[in-house]
Design a protein around this motif. Structure first.
Motif, PDB file in Angstrom:
ATOM      1  N   HIS A 111       0.841  -1.278   0.026  1.00 33.96           N
ATOM      2  CA  HIS A 111      -0.148  -0.035   0.252  1.00 33.96           C
ATOM      3  C   HIS A 111       0.767   1.221   0.113  1.00 33.96           C
ATOM      4  CE1 HIS A 111      -4.298  -1.514   0.463  1.00 33.96           C
ATOM      5  NE2 HIS A 111      -3.582  -2.496   0.854  1.00 33.96           N
ATOM      6  N   CYS A 112       2.090   1.321   0.139  1.00 34.36           N
ATOM      7  CA  CYS A 112       3.201   2.418   0.106  1.00 34.36           C
ATOM      8  C   CYS A 112       3.741   2.254  -1.330  1.00 34.36           C
ATOM      9  CB  CYS A 112       3.997   2.350   0.951  1.00 34.36           C
ATOM     10  SG  CYS A 112       3.114   2.758   2.803  1.00 34.36           S
ATOM     11  N   ALA A 113       4.108   3.460  -2.049  1.00 31.26           N
ATOM     12  CA  ALA A 113       4.729   3.568  -3.190  1.00 31.26           C
ATOM     13  C   ALA A 113       6.259   3.160  -3.129  1.00 31.26           C
ATOM     14  CB  ALA A 113       4.657   4.844  -3.815  1.00 31.26           C
ATOM     15  N   PRO A 114       6.634   2.223  -3.750  1.00 38.77           N
ATOM     16  CA  PRO A 114       8.132   1.859  -3.505  1.00 38.77           C
ATOM     17  C   PRO A 114       8.985   2.545  -4.614  1.00 38.77           C
ATOM     18  CG  PRO A 114       6.862   0.150  -4.687  1.00 38.77           C
ATOM     19  CD  PRO A 114       6.037   1.146  -4.549  1.00 38.77           C
ATOM     20  N   PRO A 115      10.323   2.730  -4.265  1.00 35.82           N
ATOM     21  CA  PRO A 115      11.315   3.126  -5.283  1.00 35.82           C
ATOM     22  C   PRO A 115      11.235   1.923  -6.619  1.00 35.82           C
ATOM     23  CG  PRO A 115      12.338   3.193  -3.129  1.00 35.82           C
ATOM     24  CD  PRO A 115      10.830   2.384  -3.005  1.00 35.82           C
ATOM     25  N   ASP A 116      11.167   2.500  -7.726  1.00 35.65           N
ATOM     26  CA  ASP A 116      11.405   1.946  -8.681  1.00 35.65           C
ATOM     27  C   ASP A 116      10.270   0.970  -8.861  1.00 35.65           C
ATOM     28  OD1 ASP A 116      13.759   3.189  -9.807  1.00 35.65           O
ATOM     29  OD2 ASP A 116      14.967   1.610  -8.257  1.00 35.65           O
ATOM     30  N   ASN A 117       9.001   1.144  -8.352  1.00 31.77           N
ATOM     31  CA  ASN A 117       8.067   0.334  -8.240  1.00 31.77           C
ATOM     32  C   ASN A 117       8.357  -1.079  -7.828  1.00 31.77           C
ATOM     33  OD1 ASN A 117       6.131   2.028  -9.222  1.00 31.77           O
ATOM     34  ND2 ASN A 117       6.782   1.835 -11.304  1.00 31.77           N
ATOM     35  N   LYS A 118       9.364  -1.447  -7.007  1.00 31.04           N
ATOM     36  CA  LYS A 118       9.756  -2.611  -6.803  1.00 31.04           C
ATOM     37  C   LYS A 118       9.889  -2.819  -5.206  1.00 31.04           C
ATOM     38  CE  LYS A 118      12.595  -3.829 -10.631  1.00 31.04           C
ATOM     39  NZ  LYS A 118      13.637  -3.407 -11.185  1.00 31.04           N
ATOM     40  N   PRO A 119       8.843  -3.284  -4.565  1.00 33.80           N
ATOM     41  CA  PRO A 119       9.019  -3.487  -2.950  1.00 33.80           C
ATOM     42  C   PRO A 119       9.606  -4.658  -2.722  1.00 33.80           C
ATOM     43  CG  PRO A 119       6.481  -3.706  -4.044  1.00 33.80           C
ATOM     44  CD  PRO A 119       7.638  -3.533  -5.125  1.00 33.80           C
ATOM     45  N   ILE A 144     -10.847 -12.785  -8.398  1.00 36.34           N
ATOM     46  CA  ILE A 144      -9.697 -11.972  -8.418  1.00 36.34           C
ATOM     47  C   ILE A 144      -9.075 -11.824  -9.550  1.00 36.34           C
ATOM     48  CG2 ILE A 144      -7.854 -11.702  -6.728  1.00 36.34           C
ATOM     49  CD1 ILE A 144      -8.948 -13.632  -4.758  1.00 36.34           C
ATOM     50  N   VAL A 145      -8.916 -10.649  -9.789  1.00 36.99           N
ATOM     51  CA  VAL A 145      -8.112 -10.345 -10.878  1.00 36.99           C
ATOM     52  C   VAL A 145      -6.635  -9.784 -10.455  1.00 36.99           C
ATOM     53  CG1 VAL A 145      -7.920  -8.723 -13.226  1.00 36.99           C
ATOM     54  CG2 VAL A 145     -10.117  -9.885 -12.396  1.00 36.99           C
ATOM     55  N   ALA A 146      -5.603 -10.624 -10.793  1.00 38.87           N
ATOM     56  CA  ALA A 146      -4.223 -10.313 -10.086  1.00 38.87           C
ATOM     57  C   ALA A 146      -3.535  -9.518 -11.413  1.00 38.87           C
ATOM     58  CB  ALA A 146      -3.426 -11.383  -9.623  1.00 38.87           C
ATOM     59  N   LEU A 147      -3.266  -8.234 -11.319  1.00 37.79           N
ATOM     60  CA  LEU A 147      -2.470  -7.357 -12.272  1.00 37.79           C
ATOM     61  C   LEU A 147      -0.961  -7.604 -12.172  1.00 37.79           C
ATOM     62  CD1 LEU A 147      -4.703  -4.140 -11.885  1.00 37.79           C
ATOM     63  CD2 LEU A 147      -4.883  -6.166 -13.521  1.00 37.79           C
ATOM     64  N   GLY A 148      -0.567  -8.556 -12.997  1.00 36.27           N
ATOM     65  CA  GLY A 148       1.204  -8.763 -12.920  1.00 36.27           C
ATOM     66  C   GLY A 148       1.280  -9.789 -12.028  1.00 36.27           C
ATOM     67  N   SER A 149       2.584 -10.509 -12.072  1.00 33.26           N
ATOM     68  CA  SER A 149       3.156 -11.642 -11.340  1.00 33.26           C
ATOM     69  C   SER A 149       3.150 -11.143  -9.882  1.00 33.26           C
ATOM     70  CB  SER A 149       4.521 -12.178 -11.810  1.00 33.26           C
ATOM     71  OG  SER A 149       5.437 -11.199 -11.961  1.00 33.26           O
ATOM     72  N   PHE A 150       3.850 -10.041  -9.519  1.00 35.77           N
ATOM     73  CA  PHE A 150       3.899  -9.926  -8.132  1.00 35.77           C
ATOM     74  C   PHE A 150       2.349  -9.638  -7.533  1.00 35.77           C
ATOM     75  CE2 PHE A 150       4.334  -6.916  -4.381  1.00 35.77           C
ATOM     76  CZ  PHE A 150       5.653  -7.314  -3.932  1.00 35.77           C
ATOM     77  N   ALA A 151       1.398  -9.170  -8.078  1.00 34.42           N
ATOM     78  CA  ALA A 151      -0.010  -9.396  -7.468  1.00 34.42           C
ATOM     79  C   ALA A 151      -0.391 -10.921  -7.441  1.00 34.42           C
ATOM     80  CB  ALA A 151      -0.762  -8.578  -8.380  1.00 34.42           C
ATOM     81  N   TRP A 152      -0.110 -11.571  -8.279  1.00 30.09           N
ATOM     82  CA  TRP A 152      -0.490 -12.842  -8.461  1.00 30.09           C
ATOM     83  C   TRP A 152       0.157 -13.708  -7.318  1.00 30.09           C
ATOM     84  CZ3 TRP A 152      -3.449 -16.001 -11.669  1.00 30.09           C
ATOM     85  CH2 TRP A 152      -3.358 -17.330 -11.924  1.00 30.09           C
ATOM     86  N   ASP A 153       1.338 -13.427  -6.953  1.00 27.38           N
ATOM     87  CA  ASP A 153       2.180 -14.116  -5.955  1.00 27.38           C
ATOM     88  C   ASP A 153       1.728 -13.779  -4.714  1.00 27.38           C
ATOM     89  OD1 ASP A 153       3.528 -15.839  -7.961  1.00 27.38           O
ATOM     90  OD2 ASP A 153       5.558 -14.601  -7.703  1.00 27.38           O
ATOM     91  N   GLY A 154       1.251 -12.284  -4.536  1.00 28.68           N
ATOM     92  CA  GLY A 154       1.089 -12.161  -3.198  1.00 28.68           C
ATOM     93  C   GLY A 154      -0.374 -12.565  -2.909  1.00 28.68           C
ATOM     94  N   THR A 155      -1.167 -12.755  -3.991  1.00 34.35           N
ATOM     95  CA  THR A 155      -2.744 -12.899  -3.884  1.00 34.35           C
ATOM     96  C   THR A 155      -2.594 -14.412  -3.284  1.00 34.35           C
ATOM     97  OG1 THR A 155      -3.497 -11.459  -5.489  1.00 34.35           O
ATOM     98  CG2 THR A 155      -4.857 -13.482  -4.884  1.00 34.35           C
TER      99      THR A 155
END
Ligand code: SF4
Length: 234
Positions: A111-119, A144-155
């Motif tokens: 939920h916080c913006a990360p540098p380079d979009n990479k938490p 559930i629609v996961a946008l991208g692999s990071f969201a997929w893995d997080g879900t």
């Protein structure tokens, strides 16, 4: 939950980054007051469709205070949602622009913006209890629609914490679908400029994901029993 989240400072690196970006600003937004804090989720609390993103954009959601609001990714996302009647308008420019989501709720793994979009993995894991809590509280969600692999893995990790798993672990891909417990999980490429500028993701491709989500959500079955909510970990 929103108030707890907005005040969360568990990730020192991200807290500082959000504040720094908010102070320094992008030239185009020098006259604006940036949000500069954790960005809460938003949408229809009775939604059957949950969209999971990666994290707020530094000059998008971290500026406006609403997920996918004020940047190009949001233009793509809300354009697609509006085209299938899941959003009241195709644009999302500020928290007060009148946008309403229909049967849809938008969150992010971080939920916080990360540098380079990479938490980091540690930041993801620290923020994950918020997603777990949302899955518990949004009782009508079927898709559930996961946008991208990071969201997929997080879900998948969040579902795992709710004791919902599938083996082998489903691999992310655009249009990939899998059932996990009562949820129908769909993967979509993230509407980031990296994907939209290169043509990896086109507008018809994104629209078709939400058409599919709508179709499934209207026919999906009932939910599992409730479980006690989880609190974020320090
Ligand atoms: S990323 Fe999540 S856990 Fe970390 S400070 Fe932001 S809201 Fe808190």
């Amino acid at each position: 939950m929103h108030q707890d989240l907005i005040n969360c400072k568990l990730c020192l690196r991200l807290t500082k980054w959000c504040q720094t970006v908010a102070k320094e600003k992008r030239a185009a937004y020098t006259g604006e007051t940036y949000w500069g804090r954790p960005v809460p989720s938003f949408g229809d609390s009775k939604a059957r469709i949950l969209i999971v993103g990666l994290a707020p954009g530094a000059h998008g959601a971290n500026r406006t205070g609403r997920m996918f609001t004020g940047d190009r990714s949001g233009d793509w996302l809300f354009g697609a949602l509006h085209s299938v009647d899941l959003a009241s308008q195709p644009t999302s420019v500020s928290r007060n622009d009148g946008l309403k989501l229909n049967d849809t709720y938008i969150t992010a793994v971080v939920h916080c913006a990360p540098p380079d979009n990479k938490p980091t993995i540690e930041e993801r894991d620290r923020c994950l209890p918020y997603l777990v809590q949302e899955l518990e509280e949004l009782r009508n969600v079927r898709v559930i629609v996961a946008l991208g692999s990071f969201a997929w893995d997080g879900t998948l990790l969040a579902l795992n914490q709710l004791e919902l798993t599938t083996k082998p672990k489903p691999k992310f891909g655009h249009g990939v679908e899998t059932m996990i417990g009562p949820y129908h999980l769909i993967g979509s490429y993230h509407p980031s400029q990296q994907n939209t500028f290169t043509g990896k993701l086109t507008k018809p491709m994104l629209r078709s994901i939400f058409e599919r989500a709508k179709t499934i959500s209207s026919t999906a079955g009932s939910r599992r029993p409730s479980r006690s909510s989880l609190a974020p970990r320090a």
